[in-house]
Write an enzyme that holds these catalytic residues in place. Structure first.
Site, mmCIF file in Angstrom:
data_model
loop_
_atom_site.group_PDB
_atom_site.id
_atom_site.type_symbol
_atom_site.label_atom_id
_atom_site.label_comp_id
_atom_site.label_asym_id
_atom_site.label_seq_id
_atom_site.Cartn_x
_atom_site.Cartn_y
_atom_site.Cartn_z
ATOM 1 N N GLU A 58 0.835 -1.207 0.000
ATOM 2 C CA GLU A 58 0.000 0.000 0.000
ATOM 3 C C GLU A 58 0.868 1.255 0.000
ATOM 4 O O GLU A 58 1.879 1.320 0.689
ATOM 5 C CB GLU A 58 -0.928 0.001 1.221
ATOM 6 C CG GLU A 58 -1.830 1.231 1.260
ATOM 7 C CD GLU A 58 -2.963 1.065 2.257
ATOM 8 O OE1 GLU A 58 -3.620 -0.009 2.224
ATOM 9 O OE2 GLU A 58 -3.194 1.977 3.061
ATOM 10 N N ARG A 111 -15.560 4.409 4.463
ATOM 11 C CA ARG A 111 -16.300 5.600 4.843
ATOM 12 C C ARG A 111 -15.344 6.786 4.824
ATOM 13 O O ARG A 111 -15.629 7.837 4.281
ATOM 14 C CB ARG A 111 -16.889 5.445 6.254
ATOM 15 C CG ARG A 111 -17.804 6.587 6.626
ATOM 16 C CD ARG A 111 -18.005 6.670 8.116
ATOM 17 N NE ARG A 111 -16.776 7.095 8.793
ATOM 18 C CZ ARG A 111 -16.663 7.239 10.108
ATOM 19 N NH1 ARG A 111 -17.686 6.964 10.895
ATOM 20 N NH2 ARG A 111 -15.530 7.621 10.647
ATOM 21 N N GLY A 112 -14.163 6.548 5.397
ATOM 22 C CA GLY A 112 -13.151 7.595 5.382
ATOM 23 C C GLY A 112 -13.111 8.381 6.680
ATOM 24 O O GLY A 112 -14.092 8.460 7.411
ATOM 25 N N ASP A 113 -11.926 8.930 6.921
ATOM 26 C CA ASP A 113 -11.744 9.739 8.120
ATOM 27 C C ASP A 113 -12.307 11.128 7.871
ATOM 28 O O ASP A 113 -12.414 11.566 6.736
ATOM 29 C CB ASP A 113 -10.255 9.829 8.446
ATOM 30 C CG ASP A 113 -9.657 8.443 8.653
ATOM 31 O OD1 ASP A 113 -10.320 7.609 9.306
ATOM 32 O OD2 ASP A 113 -8.550 8.189 8.123
ATOM 33 N N TRP A 128 -6.696 7.302 -0.573
ATOM 34 C CA TRP A 128 -7.500 8.476 -0.933
ATOM 35 C C TRP A 128 -7.370 9.412 0.264
ATOM 36 O O TRP A 128 -7.808 9.073 1.360
ATOM 37 C CB TRP A 128 -8.940 7.980 -1.101
ATOM 38 C CG TRP A 128 -9.943 8.939 -1.643
ATOM 39 C CD1 TRP A 128 -10.866 9.646 -0.913
ATOM 40 C CD2 TRP A 128 -10.181 9.252 -3.009
ATOM 41 N NE1 TRP A 128 -11.653 10.383 -1.745
ATOM 42 C CE2 TRP A 128 -11.263 10.161 -3.061
ATOM 43 C CE3 TRP A 128 -9.589 8.863 -4.218
ATOM 44 C CZ2 TRP A 128 -11.759 10.681 -4.243
ATOM 45 C CZ3 TRP A 128 -10.087 9.369 -5.383
ATOM 46 C CH2 TRP A 128 -11.156 10.264 -5.410
ATOM 47 N N PHE A 134 0.746 5.841 -0.367
ATOM 48 C CA PHE A 134 -0.130 7.014 -0.287
ATOM 49 C C PHE A 134 0.400 8.106 -1.220
ATOM 50 O O PHE A 134 1.589 8.083 -1.581
ATOM 51 C CB PHE A 134 -0.251 7.515 1.161
ATOM 52 C CG PHE A 134 1.038 8.008 1.744
ATOM 53 C CD1 PHE A 134 1.478 9.329 1.522
ATOM 54 C CD2 PHE A 134 1.834 7.181 2.538
ATOM 55 C CE1 PHE A 134 2.676 9.786 2.063
ATOM 56 C CE2 PHE A 134 3.040 7.640 3.072
ATOM 57 C CZ PHE A 134 3.458 8.940 2.835
ATOM 58 N N TYR A 137 -11.806 -4.486 10.909
ATOM 59 C CA TYR A 137 -11.156 -3.908 12.089
ATOM 60 C C TYR A 137 -11.035 -4.970 13.168
ATOM 61 O O TYR A 137 -11.991 -5.206 13.916
ATOM 62 C CB TYR A 137 -11.952 -2.697 12.582
ATOM 63 C CG TYR A 137 -11.994 -1.588 11.538
ATOM 64 C CD1 TYR A 137 -11.009 -0.600 11.536
ATOM 65 C CD2 TYR A 137 -12.986 -1.571 10.564
ATOM 66 C CE1 TYR A 137 -11.023 0.399 10.561
ATOM 67 C CE2 TYR A 137 -13.005 -0.587 9.589
ATOM 68 C CZ TYR A 137 -12.023 0.402 9.594
ATOM 69 O OH TYR A 137 -12.028 1.368 8.636
ATOM 70 N N ASP A 176 -19.740 -4.298 15.054
ATOM 71 C CA ASP A 176 -18.776 -4.003 14.001
ATOM 72 C C ASP A 176 -18.625 -5.204 13.061
ATOM 73 O O ASP A 176 -18.581 -5.050 11.839
ATOM 74 C CB ASP A 176 -17.435 -3.652 14.659
ATOM 75 C CG ASP A 176 -16.657 -2.656 13.836
ATOM 76 O OD1 ASP A 176 -17.239 -1.613 13.457
ATOM 77 O OD2 ASP A 176 -15.478 -2.927 13.538
ATOM 78 N N TYR A 191 1.552 -2.291 4.655
ATOM 79 C CA TYR A 191 1.425 -0.838 4.658
ATOM 80 C C TYR A 191 2.843 -0.282 4.576
ATOM 81 O O TYR A 191 3.567 -0.273 5.568
ATOM 82 C CB TYR A 191 0.748 -0.380 5.946
ATOM 83 C CG TYR A 191 -0.703 -0.799 6.059
ATOM 84 C CD1 TYR A 191 -1.651 -0.257 5.195
ATOM 85 C CD2 TYR A 191 -1.120 -1.705 7.025
ATOM 86 C CE1 TYR A 191 -2.996 -0.636 5.299
ATOM 87 C CE2 TYR A 191 -2.456 -2.084 7.125
ATOM 88 C CZ TYR A 191 -3.391 -1.545 6.259
ATOM 89 O OH TYR A 191 -4.703 -1.912 6.349
#
Lengths: 594, 594
Positions: free
Chosen positions: A21, A111-113, A53, A23, A153, A175, A285
């Site tokens: 991954e 959903r995103g931060d 993103w 960024f 999660y 969750d 990551y």
């Protein structure tokens, strides 16, 4: 191809696969560097790479651009993150339409931060409230086109983790149930949030299976690179840190090198444990860094610098429209990104050969930008921007490059020579000194095993072949001498052309010469590299343009070196020479007494 | 392809080409024999063969049928004669439509002789008066589709030759002018009437050129086979016989052998003189006989029994719709006529592969007639219709065939073994005795020169390859033993199927394995023979059917031998076995301790 299909294939074969991954970097230099790094990392065959993103859609355009180039120029199966934050449905659709048209098939739906400076996620008007809505929307609007990945999660979503660092059982179960709904709605793959307690991950997988989540669950591993970053990230994600990790880091926290070594050790041990539990996928990551991720994979025996396996002599495209591409002209062998970039409009492979479609949508050389990172320009300036007093100085540059004394070359995107070129570099040096200025070559290969380290491709069990090839610039006089000598070497075929398209050749205009091929068990013969007149004609414009656009432009206007290069450009021929006798031939013999 | 194009190509390459003329035999046996002879003669690569149209259209249907089979089954470029005699325009069109739909592109347009018992040519109502009208009609109705050949008369047309044996200068010039009109109207090639005075032919060519006839003029050579026939033919055609020929024949006229020898000598000398004058085409009136024509060509060095050159491992089709066929399943290697016959409806090559079109129009085995001439049936009866007391007797038949002791085989159209089979025939004999009853095989070939006499194809300058191949029937028990042993030989891939379609294999259903390929200068790799599951499934029906339809049917109803064969048919598997390691493999090793 959808990542889920690649994972299913690897599971059937019992192979472990891994992914990286990245960024979007903040600066142009950063983007340059990222692509160079990605290019190197992709040579180790990750099953895919993904690009994030930025929070609140802050990097939307850059993410789209990077995803496009990852998929189409770096040629790695790419997954783009997409979040609901600040995204009205039109923007969502625009992003999805864009990657679809760029041949990308994989989305990570989040959903995103909340955006920077905002505390909580807020649904905007005309937008989606959660990843589930986004998954539903993608399936409704795009059917089965996309592979959809969602986040899992292991410690529950940070939003429901209380101040004591754990979620209530109820929150955790909610969750999990929500995750199941995302999968039931159309997600086909789960990648987990980072974790440092492997048991929590393994329990999470088990809990998912218990409630009927059947899709693969890929563990997200973030190697610890430095102490502060580690604290920031785990704090932000509310990740549980096992006490033994804290204990191990505490004494070395100010020694970056020691922290990184420990991070590699820890990552390796975590992965070993995960693999031992029958999970065959690892997601790293990378935080845009190369060393720790590769070191962990090396420790696990999943990559080997000395055994880079290639499915073809060139990197196979991943764009859904282009994945069937099975043949390329040899001319761009040292400029694969230029080739892909200029043919990017060609959607019909393998029909998209030069003979059929060269007039259609071949891109201009000016379109070809990001493949010349600033660092390479600097290297070129240093190694090739030297004063040239005579043609012999030019010959010497070429010779030194072939002998490995220079790392850069105006005609190549690569750092230094290809490994197979080293087989013939002394001979190349000799003919360059004689004024045959080589820009492309390959040695003859007569049935080497297909997994041989230098010339092999296509995996084990086969045999690979090459016809010896040389491509060079030379003066008309030298060309005429060479052509005369060719009559004593009936296995040689040549094509020569100058800037004004004067043409000399002993092959037919429609002949296509396979110069690389492989024979594999239970397969048709694969012939991925060819020499042909049609594409040679197209290539020659690029090859001649490089004299002025890349090399001469290293000098100021009016510089005598510049003038010399322009003379060579207008007076020399570009020559493509094949020795068709890959069994008994010697391509260099024809040069021996010139 | 049009004959004129083939002649033009050969002229560019400086090659001498030759062609053979045949006429429709009167009996079915005669037709059988003609095709066998033609098959042998065509292996010497004539540029084309033509078939005459019986006087007055008496053989119209047979000529059409023979032309069709020449073009499509024998696979030689075919030219059909067509005359105006007794032919209303509908019949003309029917004939032309028929050959067009059969992929034939060449017509020899003639006025034609009057039918038997009639003195002079008479134009029928709705018919044409002369070849010129016919040429005009063909061009008007069929445009450029057909290559049109017309007859040239070096001594003028017999109709204008007076009783003293010569035409007046005026008649000769009128005849020439008429020939020019035929060419101007659309004929693209001239073949001459037979002659025995070469100077007359050479003068005729010169006279043609003087009045502006530019197309090739092919000399028609009729070797003297026997004295009476020679007199009859030259009398009918009013051909001038030079006195030295009369003088040479007179003393030997009752010795057929001596006449034939002289005919070969004379034909050779005539051709030598013609070739010495720069004419590179020869047309042989064979009168359906083989020896004299071939002997002349051998004397001229134009053919060589030890150097039969093949453009592909199988004979390339000439049908205009099929000429691009570039790949065949190996299964029909010994039954090429069956293959062509059953796939004759497939007009789209190379797309017409089994995977795409096996359901479309694959012909039934019963359609497959003329390829089993009576003489072969007799041979089969004699060699294979012997009493069979046990399975060992069956093993022995197969072994003896592989060892060359039998000439015929129910599974083969060929006379005896293929030359390459002799490389491995001892090993084949061994495994047949063990109960692996081979019906197809090829030895491994690792880069032999492409002009090597036994395994070469495709002309000089290349290298050819083969993966070792075996196809055989065996019992289920033997198959299971073999499959077990295969695990020690990772380069082996197999497919096995029985009559009830029980299937065992270690390759994928869509895998296509190239088992013959060639590498040539300035060409893509050519891979004309493949092994694949789809066509194997189709082939297996034919292979199993042969046990009963061809072999068992040699015995009377209720014969114990017949019963034994039917047991084998229903109990055995058909197995296809490839050794993918053509470099170091040994296909027979897996059988060594069975």
């Amino acid at each position: 191809m959808k990542v889920i299909e690649k994972i299913r294939d690897s599971t059937l074969d019992g192979r472990v696969v891994f992914s990286f991954e990245f960024f979007p970097p903040k600066t142009e230099d950063g983007v340059d560097n990222l692509f160079e790094r990605m290019d190197r990392m992709v040579s180790h065959n990750p099953s895919f790479c993904d690009i994030t993103w930025g929070a609140g859609g802050s990097t939307a355009d850059l993410t789209l651009e990077i995803a496009n180039k990852m998929q189409n120029i770096v040629c790695v199966e790419s997954m783009m993150h997409l979040t609901c934050t600040n995204m009205p449905v039109e923007k969502i659709n625009h992003a999805l339409d864009t990657i679809k048209s760029n041949g990308i098939q994989n989305v990570l739906a989040l959903r995103g931060d909340p955006p920077h400076g905002q505390d909580k996620f807020v649904q905007i008007q005309g937008g989606f409230a959660c990843a589930l809505d986004l998954v539903k929307h993608i399936r409704e609007k795009y059917g089965d086109y996309f592979g959809i990945t969602v986040a899992g999660y292991p410690e529950a979503h940070p939003d429901v983790i209380s101040e004591n660092g754990v979620a209530t059982l109820e929150a955790y179960q909610n969750d999990l149930a929500y995750l199941k709904r995302k999968v039931d709605t159309g997600a086909d793959l789960i990648i987990t949030q980072l974790f440092y307690d492997t048991d929590i991950f393994l329990k999470f997988v088990n809990d998912c299976r218990q409630i009927g989540i059947k899709c693969p669950i890929v563990p997200g591993i973030m190697p610890i690179n430095n102490y502060k970053g580690f604290l920031r990230m785990t704090g932000f994600c509310k990740t549980k840190i096992p006490s033994e990790i804290t204990a191990a880091l505490e004494p070395i926290k100010d020694n970056d090198e020691a922290v990184r070594s420990y991070g590699i050790h820890l990552g390796t041990e975590m992965c070993k444990k995960i693999l031992a539990h029958g999970i065959n996928t690892l997601h790293l990551y990378t935080l845009n860094m190369e060393k720790s991720a590769l070191a962990i994979l090396k420790n696990l025996g999943l990559i080997d610098d000395n055994k880079i396996s290639r499915s073809l002599p060139w990197r196979r495209p991943t764009n859904i429209h282009r994945v069937k591409e099975d043949v390329r002209p040899i001319f761009w062998a040292n400029r694969p990104k230029s080739y892909i970039s200029r043919t990017i409009g060609w959607e019909q492979y393998p029909q998209g050969r030069w003979g059929d479609s060269c007039n259609a949508s071949y891109g201009a050389l000016t379109d070809y930008q990001f493949m010349r990172p600033r660092s390479r320009d600097k290297k070129l300036q240093e190694e090739w921007g030297v004063p040239l007093r005579s043609i012999e100085d030019i010959h010497e540059r070429f010779m030194n490059y072939c002998l490995g004394k220079l790392k850069s070359n105006p005609w190549s995107e690569l750092d230094g020579l290809q490994p197979e070129t080293k087989i013939i570099n002394e001979q190349l040096g000799n003919i360059n000194l004689k004024g045959f200025l080589t820009i492309n070559s390959q040695p003859a290969v007569n049935g080497e095993k297909s997994d041989s380290p230098v010339v092999g491709w296509g995996g084990p069990g086969g045999y690979v072949y090459q016809k010896a090839y040389l491509e060079f610039f030379c003066s008309r006089r030298k060309l005429e001498t060479l052509i005369e000598k060719c009559s004593n070497f009936p296995s040689l075929t040549y094509m020569a052309v100058n800037k004004d398209t004067q043409w000399m050749s002993n092959v037919g205009a429609s002949d296509v010469n396979a110069v690389t091929w492989g024979v594999f068990p239970a397969k048709e013969i694969i012939q991925p590299t060819v020499v042909d007149a049609t594409s040679f004609f197209v290539w020659k414009d690029e090859a001649f343009e490089i004299w002025s656009r890349v090399w001469a432009s290293l000098y100021p206007e009016g510089d005598p070196s510049r003038k010399l290069l322009e003379e060579v450009q207008s007076g020399h021929f570009l020559v493509s020479l094949v020795d068709n006798d890959y069994v008994n031939g010697d391509l260099f013999a024809v040069f021996s007494d010139i």
